[in-house]
Design an enzyme around this catalytic site. Structure first.
Site, PDB file in Angstrom:
ATOM      1  CE1 TYR A  19     -67.249  -3.110 -63.857  1.00 55.51           C
ATOM      2  CE2 TYR A  19     -65.264  -4.055 -64.823  1.00 55.51           C
ATOM      3  CZ  TYR A  19     -66.016  -2.950 -64.463  1.00 55.51           C
ATOM      4  OH  TYR A  19     -65.553  -1.676 -64.731  1.00 55.51           O
TER       5      TYR A  19
ATOM      6  NE  ARG B 144     -70.299   1.174 -67.553  1.00 61.82           N
ATOM      7  CZ  ARG B 144     -69.482   1.265 -66.517  1.00 61.82           C
ATOM      8  NH1 ARG B 144     -69.819   2.018 -65.472  1.00 61.82           N
ATOM      9  NH2 ARG B 144     -68.338   0.609 -66.486  1.00 61.82           N
TER      10      ARG B 144
ATOM     11  CE1 TYR C   2     -58.251   1.333 -66.949  1.00 59.21           C
ATOM     12  CE2 TYR C   2     -60.127  -0.055 -66.435  1.00 59.21           C
ATOM     13  CZ  TYR C   2     -59.177   0.851 -66.032  1.00 59.21           C
ATOM     14  OH  TYR C   2     -59.140   1.259 -64.735  1.00 59.21           O
TER      15      TYR C   2
ATOM     16  NE  ARG D 132     -59.366   6.241 -64.147  1.00 55.77           N
ATOM     17  CZ  ARG D 132     -59.465   4.924 -64.021  1.00 55.77           C
ATOM     18  NH1 ARG D 132     -60.252   4.393 -63.107  1.00 55.77           N
ATOM     19  NH2 ARG D 132     -58.786   4.137 -64.822  1.00 55.77           N
TER      20      ARG D 132
ATOM     21  CD  GLU E  14     -63.933   0.629 -56.704  1.00 58.89           C
ATOM     22  OE1 GLU E  14     -63.478  -0.391 -57.269  1.00 58.89           O
ATOM     23  OE2 GLU E  14     -65.046   1.109 -56.956  1.00 58.89           O
TER      24      GLU E  14
HETATM   25  C1  3EB Z   1     -61.053   0.808 -62.112  1.00 59.80           C
HETATM   26  O1  3EB Z   1     -60.453   1.860 -61.903  1.00 59.80           O
HETATM   27  C2  3EB Z   1     -61.649   0.154 -60.905  1.00 59.80           C
HETATM   28  O2  3EB Z   1     -67.062   0.268 -64.113  1.00 59.80           O
HETATM   29  O3  3EB Z   1     -68.127   2.012 -63.361  1.00 59.80           O
HETATM   30  C3  3EB Z   1     -64.090   1.863 -60.481  1.00 59.80           C
HETATM   31  C4  3EB Z   1     -65.125   2.792 -60.623  1.00 59.80           C
HETATM   32  C5  3EB Z   1     -64.079   0.731 -61.263  1.00 59.80           C
HETATM   33  C6  3EB Z   1     -66.151   2.573 -61.560  1.00 59.80           C
HETATM   34  C7  3EB Z   1     -67.183   1.216 -63.335  1.00 59.80           C
HETATM   35  C8  3EB Z   1     -65.109   0.522 -62.183  1.00 59.80           C
HETATM   36  C9  3EB Z   1     -66.117   1.433 -62.336  1.00 59.80           C
HETATM   37  O4  3EB Z   1     -61.145   0.272 -63.219  1.00 59.80           O
HETATM   38  C10 3EB Z   1     -63.021  -0.311 -61.110  1.00 59.80           C
END
Ligand code: 3EB
Length: 334
Positions: free
Chosen positions: A141, A148, A201, A214, A322
């Site tokens: 991941y 990306r 992050y 989001r 999720e």
């Molecule tokens: C998160 O909030 C959970 O890498 O495209 C959720 C939705 C998550 C999309 C992405 C990752 C992705 O980090 C993981």
């Protein structure tokens, strides 16, 4: 007039009839863990994500206007004059790392969108197998995030604020598949006040941050849509309730509520009051936690809506579930 998109679910046996209905212009067909009856007149996206809540369904995206198909550079795309749905499949070659494969896929799809004149990404879904496995010292991941990030920083104007809502889920098998919805028109991308933007992050979660928003709000003549990214039990940037599916589900619902509030704050549309249709996908790591997750959702506003439960791996090992959503409102955003 802007295209009116529709997303509907059918049983596989109904598909030939559904696709032939007059006035329906198919743009994409998506299946989960089973095969789609051949042939389909549009991009077919086959995902090895078994549906775990009963009879399997096929998801069909249609437009109310004529659709043109285009196959090029590994991308399979369907478009009207203002929206485009596409998918790219990348078989992983031995000796090539997932970051390199992901970079090439994103670079090619972004180039196609620019050439065809649909430069605004609205929503992206990313699927690939062994998402939590290590590849040469880095989790797959995290390698995916590196590739990306590199492609998007190179060629997206307004990175990171133009990043769209996204999902990244681990399949049981298959190639890297990237599914994308894009348009000639820009959209509005939202953060969640309960969570740090993923693109901010800290490095604890990998050398490059995950490139997504989001949620994304799109406006058209007929409706306003809220595309909610895969949303999990994360507050700030920390995973909450490791190992506890009920608590993770409740925390996720709190995050979804916060996104509805943020959408109202930013666009003026209360998606909880004006919704014409709401669809959610619940990705579940271990099918044996399905009863707990379902029970936790029974007390939530989601229980009134169409839910599809799919078995898939999530991008942090401790996450057990999720939820992503698509909510269509009758109202018009300002
Ligand atoms: C998160 O909030 C959970 O890498 O495209 C959720 C939705 C998550 C999309 C992405 C990752 C992705 O980090 C993981």
């Amino acid at each position: 007039m802007a295209t009116r998109l529709d997303t509907q679910y059918f049983y596989p046996a109904e598909l030939p009839f559904a696709l032939a209905k007059s006035g329906m212009h198919p743009m994409a067909v998506m299946s989960f863990g089973h095969t789609i009856p051949e042939p389909v007149p549009c991009p077919a996206i086959r995902l090895d994500l078994p549906q775990i809540d009963g009879a399997s369904l096929v998801e069909v995206w249609t437009a109310d206007k004529p659709v043109t198909m285009c196959e090029t550079a590994g991308c399979s795309m369907a478009m009207t004059d203002d929206v485009l749905i596409g998918s790219i499949r990348l078989d992983e070659q031995s000796g090539v790392s997932l970051d390199a494969t992901t970079y090439a896929g994103y670079r090619d799809l972004l180039q196609q969108l620019r050439l065809l004149g649909y430069p605004h990404l609205w929503r992206v879904w990313n699927y690939f197998p062994r998402i939590n496995d290590d590849q040469d010292g880095l989790e797959r991941y995290r390698r995916f995030c590196v590739g990306r990030h590199q492609a998007l920083t190179e060629s997206m104007a307004d990175f990171p604020t133009a990043l769209p809502a996204a999902t990244a889920v681990g399949t049981r098998s298959g190639p890297l598949q990237i599914v994308f919805l894009a348009s000639v028109h820009p959209a509005t991308h939202l953060g969640n006040p309960r969570q740090l933007n993923a693109y901010e992050y800290p490095q604890d979660y990998g050398p490059r941050s995950p490139s997504f928003a989001r949620a994304t709000v799109t406006r058209a003549t007929h409706d306003t849509r809220l595309y909610i990214s895969g949303t999990a039990s994360i507050v700030g940037h920390l995973s909450r309730h490791a190992g506890l599916p009920i608590e993770q589900t409740r925390e996720t619902v709190l995050n979804l509520r916060a996104i509805f509030n943020q959408a109202k704050h930013v666009t003026g549309v209360d998606f909880t009051k004006t919704q014409r249709q709401a669809m959610y996908k619940v990705y579940v790591r271990k099918p044996d936690s399905l009863p707990d997750i379902r029970r936790a959702l029974q007390d939530s506003p989601l229980s009134a809506h169409h839910l599809v439960f799919l078995e898939g791996d999530l991008c942090r090992r401790e996450l057990l579930m999720e939820i992503e959503g698509l909510i269509i409102s009758e109202s018009f955003a300002s």
